[in-house]
Design a protein around this motif. Structure first.
Motif, PDB file in Angstrom:
ATOM      1  N   THR A 144       0.830  -1.208   0.000  1.00 29.69           N
ATOM      2  CA  THR A 144       0.000   0.000   0.000  1.00 29.69           C
ATOM      3  C   THR A 144       0.863   1.255   0.000  1.00 29.69           C
ATOM      4  OG1 THR A 144      -1.764  -1.174   1.135  1.00 29.69           O
ATOM      5  CG2 THR A 144      -1.806   1.215   1.272  1.00 29.69           C
TER       6      THR A 144
ATOM      7  N   GLU B 193      -7.105   0.654  -1.017  1.00 28.93           N
ATOM      8  CA  GLU B 193      -7.636   0.005   0.172  1.00 28.93           C
ATOM      9  C   GLU B 193      -8.536   1.007   0.895  1.00 28.93           C
ATOM     10  OE1 GLU B 193      -4.421  -0.657   2.784  1.00 28.93           O
ATOM     11  OE2 GLU B 193      -4.597  -2.831   2.666  1.00 28.93           O
TER      12      GLU B 193
ATOM     13  N   ASP C  24      -5.460  -1.731  -5.195  1.00 26.94           N
ATOM     14  CA  ASP C  24      -4.876  -2.247  -3.959  1.00 26.94           C
ATOM     15  C   ASP C  24      -5.843  -3.207  -3.285  1.00 26.94           C
ATOM     16  OD1 ASP C  24      -3.072  -2.643  -1.965  1.00 26.94           O
ATOM     17  OD2 ASP C  24      -3.403  -0.726  -0.957  1.00 26.94           O
ATOM     18  N   GLU C  25      -5.506  -4.473  -3.291  1.00 27.87           N
ATOM     19  CA  GLU C  25      -6.332  -5.525  -2.708  1.00 27.87           C
ATOM     20  C   GLU C  25      -7.819  -5.339  -3.016  1.00 27.87           C
ATOM     21  OE1 GLU C  25      -5.120  -7.429   0.573  1.00 27.87           O
ATOM     22  OE2 GLU C  25      -3.130  -6.505   0.688  1.00 27.87           O
TER      23      GLU C  25
HETATM   24 MG   LIG Z   1      -2.030  -2.769   2.075  1.00 23.81          MG
END
Ligand SMILES: [Mg+2]
Ligand SMILES: Nc1ncnc2c1ncn2[C@@H]1O[C@H](COP(=O)(O)OP(=O)(O)OP(=O)(O)O)[C@@H](O)[C@H]1O
Lengths: 302, 248
Positions: A43, A82, A154-155
């Motif tokens: 991140t 995220e 991000d994820e």
């Molecule tokens: Mg992360």
């Protein structure tokens, strides 16, 4: 020019070294998985790339320039971070309209994008009442507003149910088939293995592997692991480690020797004069290789 | 920059709390200031009562726009909307400039609207008491302009404080404590009552009294210059802070 280029990037948060001299590039028109365990620095790297966090040293560029220097950032890069957040009292359409207005993107794109992520029927609902899956879709809609060539996620599967994950994978594949460059982070290699062309694997802020996923898969096949059961596992572990083997003691008392062929393990066992109850090769999954790469080199990663 | 200002306007119009508070700001002169001013002056209401109506409205309005300004910037951090905002507009200086300008514009608009409401209802009331008011008299125009300037500056300072403090609760609490107690407490603690005139609240009062023959307009000009100085200083620090801060 590389769409995404990370060069000697370092970020310190006080005593914490979140990113440590990290360098890698992401080629155009491919889907790259950005992998690492929790706290690896994914991140942080992505936030630096997007101009949200200032690096301690090094650089991260998009098409050769810093994010803040892009002429049309929203038309060049789309990002879903995220915990992407929305004003809870605002309607989904208004959220996108605000971003479109600021980016100089026409209102018709907002409707198209809502349609594309499957939120058209919820466009007039306030985001406060959205499920996690709907929020992820809205975040993706915001990223797609400017029809960017490059996508940074991000994820994105965080908090999605299996249906949502399947939808997202399909979406990523579709975006890739349109020729876009995608960088998607995850802490599970198996989760992105079917979607990505390349992987960048980091641990403790450092690069541990970089290349086509096929190479990593080959590495998985070539790396053996052998399971042993002996009367005195602790003693056997000591003896085998003395022979320079990498040996883990499992909870059930079994020993797992990794990175060595069965013949090498057999010879070491004989040399140490150990009694065996069981000895067999283990199939190694992609996830095992990932765990190896991200844990053994640096000790604990958390 | 134009696009950013239009986006800010859209944010305001799609935040219910902003609309509610703005609505309250317009009703306040009718609901509270008018009755209070006229009750205090009965039976001797005269033409100058209308100036009191204008000034009375400004007191609450400055607090309202100060808080709205803080919420407009710190609220982006609270809800995380700062991330999409900065992704679209990564030049932080422009982001802060758009916030300052849009909040100042909101302040000016609310000030003009609230003054208009106060003037109209006040004139109607005074007419019923056989007092006629010249809405275009120098004193009325001067006082209404002072109200607009003070409120605009407070809205601007609100946005600057929101960018400086970022923690919404701390920023709002801090600003209210400053305005409502610290500015009064400092002169008391330092045993120097004259100090109050030199703090933002005192400067605003002097500006609002521009039409008062005893206060004088020179005094008001000085107050305007100093209050503007405070606002510019806050904005300068806000620019620097925003430029260097990491956004999470
Ligand atoms: Mg992360
Ligand atoms: N704002 C911050 N202040 C202090 N430390 C931070 C901050 N953000 C991240 N860190 C630290 O930097 C390291 C990397 O964090 P980062 O969030 O980049 O990891 P990650 O790979 O995204 O992990 P995850 O898979 O859990 O999302 C961690 O040790 C984290 O504690």
């Amino acid at each position: 020019m590389e769409p995404i280029l990370i060069e000697k990037l370092t970020k310190r948060y006080g005593p914490v070294l979140a990113v440590d001299d990290l360098s890698f590039s992401v080629p155009a028109g491919r889907v790259t998985g950005f992998l690492g365990p929790n706290g690896a620095g994914k991140t942080t790297t992505l936030r630096i790339l997007l101009g949200l966090v200032h690096p301690t040293s090094g650089s991260a560029t998009i098409n050769g320039v810093a994010y803040a220097d892009l002429t049309y950032p929203a038309r060049t890069v789309g990002a879903v971070l995220e915990a992407t957040s929305f004003h809870p009292g605002r309607r989904a359409r208004d959220h996108l309209l605000i971003l479109a207005t600021a980016a100089g993107i026409g209102q018709s794109r907002v409707e198209q994008t809502l349609e594309r992520v499957g939120l058209a029927s919820a466009a007039d609902r306030r985001v406060g009442g959205f499920s996690l899956g709907m929020r992820q879709r809205l975040g993706l809609a915001a990223a797609l507003l400017g029809e960017p060539e490059i996508l940074v996620l991000d994820e994105p599967t965080n908090g999605l149910d299996p249906d949502g994950v399947r939808w997202l994978r399909g979406m990523l594949r579709q975006l890739a088939s349109e020729g876009r460059t995608v960088l998607v982070s995850s802490h599970l290699l198996s989760e992105v293995a079917q979607t990505v062309d390349d992987v960048v694997i980091i641990a403790n802020g450092r690069l541990v592997a970089h290349g086509p996923i096929a190479d990593v898969a080959r590495q998985a096949a070539s790396r053996f692991a052998v399971l042993l059961r002996t009367p005195d596992p602790a003693e056997a572990q000591r003896a085998l480690m003395a022979a320079d083997l990498e040996v883990n003691l499992e909870n059930d008392g079994a020993l797992v020797v990794s990175g060595a062929t069965p013949d090498a393990v057999g010879r070491a066992v004989a040399k140490a004069g150990l009694t065996l109850y069981e000895m067999r090769s283990l199939d190694r999954t992609l996830e095992d290789v990932f765990l190896d790469l991200t844990t053994t080199r640096e000790g604990s990663t958390l | 920059m134009n696009a950013l200002l239009r986006a800010e306007a859209r944010k305001m119009l799609t935040t219910r709390s902003t609309i509610l508070v703005a609505g309250f700001a317009l009703l306040y002169p009718v609901l509270s200031v008018l009755p209070a001013v006229f009750a205090r002056n009965e039976p001797a209401v005269d033409e100058s009562s209308i100036l009191e109506v204008l000034r009375g409205g400004a007191d609450v309005l400055t607090l309202i726009v100060l808080v709205l300004g803080i919420l407009a910037v710190a609220g982006e951090h609270r809800h995380g909307t700062i991330v999409p905002t900065l992704l679209v507009s990564p030049r932080r200086g422009r982001f802060v400039a758009a916030k300052l300008a849009s909040q100042a514009a909101l302040g000016a608009t609310l000030a003009v609207a609230a003054s208009a409401v106060g003037l109209i209802t006040g004139t109607v009331y005074l007419a019923s008491r056989d007092v006629s008011v010249d809405l275009l008299s120098g004193d009325v125009l001067l006082t209404a302009s002072a109200v607009a300037l003070v409120v605009t500056l407070y809205a601007f300072m609100g946005a600057a404080v929101g960018a400086l403090v970022k923690n919404q609760t701390a920023a709002v609490a801090g600003a209210l404590i400053w305005v409502l107690t610290v500015e009064n407490a400092i002169p008391l603690v330092l045993r120097n009552p004259g100090l109050k005139r030199w703090m933002p609240g005192g400067l605003s009062d002097r500006l609002l009294q521009a039409a008062d023959p005893f206060a004088g307009t020179g005094n008001a000009w000085l107050a305007l210059a100093m209050l503007t100085g405070v606002a510019v200083l806050l904005a300068g620090v806000a620019f620097v802070r925003t430029e260097t801060a990491d956004v999470h």
